[in-house]
Design an enzyme around this catalytic site. Structure first.
Site, mmCIF file in Angstrom:
data_model
loop_
_atom_site.group_PDB
_atom_site.id
_atom_site.type_symbol
_atom_site.label_atom_id
_atom_site.label_comp_id
_atom_site.label_asym_id
_atom_site.label_seq_id
_atom_site.Cartn_x
_atom_site.Cartn_y
_atom_site.Cartn_z
ATOM 1 N N GLN A 16 0.819 -1.226 0.000
ATOM 2 C CA GLN A 16 0.000 0.000 0.000
ATOM 3 C C GLN A 16 0.848 1.270 0.000
ATOM 4 O OE1 GLN A 16 -2.992 0.450 2.999
ATOM 5 N NE2 GLN A 16 -1.729 -0.198 4.705
ATOM 6 N N LEU A 17 1.999 1.260 0.665
ATOM 7 C CA LEU A 17 2.874 2.437 0.608
ATOM 8 C C LEU A 17 3.643 2.470 -0.716
ATOM 9 C CD1 LEU A 17 4.166 4.955 1.815
ATOM 10 C CD2 LEU A 17 5.823 3.460 2.983
ATOM 11 N N ALA A 64 8.359 -5.533 2.983
ATOM 12 C CA ALA A 64 8.514 -6.116 4.319
ATOM 13 C C ALA A 64 7.611 -7.320 4.481
ATOM 14 C CB ALA A 64 8.162 -5.083 5.391
ATOM 15 N N TYR A 65 7.930 -8.122 5.478
ATOM 16 C CA TYR A 65 7.011 -9.163 5.938
ATOM 17 C C TYR A 65 6.106 -8.474 6.947
ATOM 18 C CZ TYR A 65 5.330 -13.529 7.985
ATOM 19 O OH TYR A 65 4.540 -14.564 8.411
ATOM 20 N N TYR A 129 7.045 -9.854 14.727
ATOM 21 C CA TYR A 129 7.062 -8.822 13.686
ATOM 22 C C TYR A 129 7.881 -7.615 14.163
ATOM 23 C CZ TYR A 129 5.496 -4.785 11.006
ATOM 24 O OH TYR A 129 5.462 -3.622 10.269
ATOM 25 N N TRP A 154 -0.191 2.560 11.937
ATOM 26 C CA TRP A 154 -1.608 2.540 11.551
ATOM 27 C C TRP A 154 -1.815 3.057 10.117
ATOM 28 C CZ3 TRP A 154 -5.280 4.111 16.146
ATOM 29 C CH2 TRP A 154 -4.885 3.445 17.318
#
Length: 285
Positions: A16-17, A64-65, A129, A154
């Site tokens: 999304q980023l 990233a995971y 994480y 968030w």
């Protein structure tokens, strides 16, 4: 930095980023996005080859995971991607003098604070994480030459799944929802974060940054704001974290103080509610 067009390499280009960053390129900035099939960060040789080919001025490592709960049972995979992957990019970036900006998380904190965490507060991640993302920070700090670490929280935006989209979907299916009221943090709109990151990597103000939309709320208050701003008549019931058990622990309080943004003279991200309003407008268009 050489004059003319700047080249930015973005990992995690389908996240999304990552997707947000790619569309923020303009006539001054050439953004090249790599998805996992094009750049597997766990492969050092591939990292070196891609960086050697692209020769970026800066790399924004957004890959990233991120499966927070799944990481509890897949710790090797989480560390392989979040820690070793960051190390590999750091080594490749060093070889070409590229700046490296690593996107980290509020989960590096244990959430027991009662006032906002600043960039120099001790980390104490509680989930696999969070620990794997912190391991990536540590490797970058020990190996990187010209790096930024940007912790955010968030995150939501136009691309991918996120809390705002989930709430809007639930509002179309039912008339009430229970949301946790004992976790405090700051929502972050990917557009606002992306704009900040692109400004940041064009400087030499290296170090750790906390970047989220300003202000704080609980998930319950965030949900209420989503429904209010969307003019949806949805009943929101507060509940506790205990009533909504998850495999990975969440920080109860992960509000972050943006002292590095202030100290380095950057413009802070707008208040979270304004970011939310802008996002809901974007969804409507």
């Amino acid at each position: 930095m050489h004059e003319g067009k700047i080249t930015l390499l973005v990992t995690g280009a389908n996240g999304q980023l990552g997707q947000e960053l790619i569309r923020l390129g303009d006539e001054r900035i050439n953004i090249i996005g790599c998805v996992r099939t094009q750049l597997d960060v766990t492969n050092l040789l591939q990292c070196r080859e891609v960086v050697a080919t692209v020769r970026p001025d800066a790399i924004i490592h957004a890959g990233a995971y991120t499966a927070v709960d799944k990481a509890e049972t897949e710790s090797d995979e989480a560390y392989r991607i979040n820690a070793l992957g960051t190390r590999n990019l750091a080594l490749a970036a060093n070889e070409h003098g590229s700046k490296l900006c690593y996107i980290s998380t509020d989960y590096v904190f244990d959430g027991t604070a009662s006032q906002p965490y600043n960039e120099y507060d001790n980390t104490n991640p509680q989930s696999i994480y969070g620990k794997s993302k912190r391991a990536g920070e540590v490797l970058l700090q020990s190996l990187g030459h010209r790096y930024f670490i940007v912790r955010t929280s968030w995150v939501y935006g136009k691309y991918g799944n996120n809390f705002v989209k989930t709430m809007l979907k639930l509002a179309s299916e039912r008339d009430s929802v229970s949301v946790v009221h004992d976790q405090f943090g700051s929502p972050t709109y990917t557009y606002d974060l992306g704009r900040f990151l692109i400004d940041l990597v064009q400087t030499e103000a290296y170090g750790i940054y906390h970047a989220s939309n300003t202000g704080a709320c609980t998930w319950y208050e965030f949900a209420q704001a989503i429904f209010e701003e969307s003019n949806l008549a949805m009943r929101t019931e507060p509940c506790t974290t205990e009533q909504f058990p998850r495999p990975a622990p969440r920080p109860a309080y992960s509000v972050m103080d943006h002292s590095a943004i202030r100290q380095n003279g950057f413009t802070d991200l707008r208040p979270w509610r304004e970011g939310l309003q802008a996002f809901l407008k974007e969804l409507d268009t």
